[in-house]
Design a protein around this motif. Structure first.
Motif, short mmCIF file in Angstrom:
data_model
loop_
_atom_site.label_atom_id
_atom_site.label_comp_id
_atom_site.label_asym_id
_atom_site.label_seq_id
_atom_site.Cartn_x
_atom_site.Cartn_y
_atom_site.Cartn_z
N LEU A 65 0.83 -1.21 0.00
CA LEU A 65 0.00 0.00 0.00
C LEU A 65 0.86 1.26 0.00
N VAL A 66 1.96 1.24 0.75
CA VAL A 66 2.87 2.39 0.76
C VAL A 66 3.46 2.60 -0.62
N LEU A 67 3.88 1.51 -1.27
CA LEU A 67 4.45 1.61 -2.60
C LEU A 67 3.41 2.15 -3.59
N ALA A 68 2.18 1.65 -3.50
CA ALA A 68 1.13 2.15 -4.39
C ALA A 68 0.84 3.62 -4.12
N LEU A 69 0.89 4.03 -2.85
CA LEU A 69 0.67 5.43 -2.50
C LEU A 69 1.73 6.31 -3.14
N GLU A 70 2.98 5.90 -3.08
CA GLU A 70 4.07 6.68 -3.68
C GLU A 70 3.91 6.78 -5.19
N ARG A 71 3.53 5.66 -5.84
CA ARG A 71 3.35 5.68 -7.29
C ARG A 71 2.21 6.63 -7.69
N LEU A 72 1.15 6.64 -6.93
CA LEU A 72 0.03 7.53 -7.23
C LEU A 72 0.42 8.99 -7.06
N ILE A 73 1.19 9.30 -6.02
CA ILE A 73 1.64 10.68 -5.81
C ILE A 73 2.54 11.12 -6.95
N GLU A 74 3.44 10.23 -7.39
CA GLU A 74 4.30 10.55 -8.53
C GLU A 74 3.47 10.87 -9.77
N ARG A 75 2.44 10.05 -9.98
CA ARG A 75 1.60 10.27 -11.15
C ARG A 75 0.83 11.59 -11.05
#
Length: 440
Positions: free
Chosen positions: A294-304
């Protein structure tokens, strides 16, 4: 986004709209059987399973907010416990604010279920205060599904009250107050009956406030205890003392309490300047409960979200993450950055902290990140955001977005997706990648 740099609109005359136990009322609207049973809502952001909002029937049985589940059930074995759905409550409150914005452009949300509407200059549209409040109640009735009807104005009361007639619901839960400044309007709303309003006309604030208990002030429990030990149980007793005597005991906070109690200050309603949020989402092939994923997905979404063309030249000031869980539950985390930033790690830090302290109560099916407020960047970034190349790219994005919307409308559902790497080390192929809706 230049309009966000202008000061927000304000109003010295306020209408306070208060719906006590707003989240629990939202659950009762979805499950009407809860209204006739002792029920309670669990806290959405507590490390332990404790009670958050309690229905009157459960409170009569001794259940209080902050109790553990075992304590609450021990006092009331018939208690119905509800898992929280904060995303649903947030959406319902947003609809309420949008409805109030039809009355006045100056709307200030205070907390879930509590909002202020500025009415400066609305006399020409709606007339005297009674008619302004009547229009607000009509909007609330329409939003809450209550049939509209005429209201009985009773000016013979010390402070004019508006009473609603019989409606589709047995009891409308909202309470409304009108007065000079937010504090007077708030106190009036707390004294109104459900579905009714109390109006405090100009010049009557001192008389109205004098009889109210000191508990209506924004006090912490220790300050409330000290005031009661001093024999100051009403605002009138507090305002009768010299201001400096209160300041010497309670400092700057005491000065504010005294001025509120004496009606010597008017806190204006400060309207919101709503930006168009930047929203990105991620749908998992299978529900995910692993916190690292979930943390990794959160970071990817913020980058996007940071790569979105509307974000160019602006720093993020407010961000929130919401998750749709199994069994129709949800999770919500919001943060306002003290120092606006365009750095992924800086934006993600408060959301990661919330995820670690109060993780979702179930597996996540869909994760959404939204940037809801922005601050201007440096002069160089502002110039870069306005150059010809950026304008051309923005035009291309608009054309692409229009094509994607047309495809979605024709096919009745989104068909274009990104495939992103989420957990490449997993032995399960469906966990290595995730689909996210394509948003140009």
């Amino acid at each position: 986004m230049d309009r966000y740099l202008s000061p927000p609109p304000t109003s010295c005359v306020a209408v306070c709209v208060w719906i006590p136990l707003f989240a629990l009322r939202c659950e009762e609207a979805r499950r009407p059987e809860l209204a006739s049973q002792p029920s309670a809502l669990l806290a959405p952001d507590a490390s332990r399973r404790v009670v958050w909002q309690v229905s009157p029937l459960a409170r009569h049985a001794g259940v209080r907010p902050g109790m553990t589940v075992s304590q609450a059930i021990g006092l009331c074995p018939a208690l119905r416990l509800c898992e929280p759905d904060p995303v649903h409550y947030d959406e319902r409150f947003a609809l309420l604010l949008a409805a109030l914005a039809r009355v006045s452009p100056v709307v200030e949300p205070a907390e879930l279920g509590l909002a202020y509407v500025g009415t400066d200059g609305l006399e020409g549209l709606y007339g005297r205060p009674e008619r302004q409040v009547e229009f607000v109640i009509r909007v609330l009735n329409a939003e809450c599904g209550v049939r509209s009807a005429e209201f009985d104005v009773r000016p013979s009361m010390p402070h004019a009250a508006l009473n609603t007639p019989h409606s589709a619901f047995r009891t409308p839960y909202f309470r409304v107050g009108w007065g000079q400044g937010k504090f007077v309007a708030w106190v009036a709303a707390t004294r109104a009956k459900p579905g009714c309003a109390i109006i405090v006309h100009a010049g009557e604030e001192g008389k109205f406030l004098a009889a109210q208990p000191v508990a209506v002030l924004p006090l912490d429990p220790d300050a409330h205890r000290r005031l009661r030990q001093l024999g100051l149980r009403t605002l009138g007793r507090l305002a009768a003392l010299p201001e400096e005597a209160i300041v010497s005991q309670f400092g700057r906070a005491g000065r504010r309490w005294w001025r509120l109690a004496a009606g010597a200050t008017t806190e204006p309603v400060v309207g919101r300047v709503l930006p168009e949020p930047i929203s990105v989402s991620l749908t998992f092939f299978t529900p995910v409960a692993d916190r690292e994923m979930l943390v990794l997905a959160l970071e990817r979404l913020i980058e996007r979200a940071l790569r979105h063309p509307r974000r160019t030249g602006w720093r993020v000031q407010a961000v929130r993450a919401r998750a749709e869980l199994e069994r129709a539950a949800s999770w919500l985390a919001a943060a306002t950055l003290k120092d606006p930033s365009a750095d992924r790690d800086h934006i993600a830090a408060p959301l990661k902290t919330r995820l670690a302290q109060t993780p979702p109560a179930g597996a996540v099916e869909r994760l959404v990140v939204e940037f809801t407020a922005f601050a201007p960047g440096t002069a160089e970034l502002q110039l870069f955001a306005r150059d010809a190349g950026a304008a051309a790219r923005a035009g291309q994005r608009r054309a692409l977005r229009s094509a994607v919307q047309e495809i979605t409308l024709r096919l009745k559902r989104p068909m274009l997706h990104h495939v992103i790497e989420v957990q490449p080390w997993s032995r399960l192929p469906e966990r290595r990648y995730a689909l996210i809706d394509y948003e140009p």
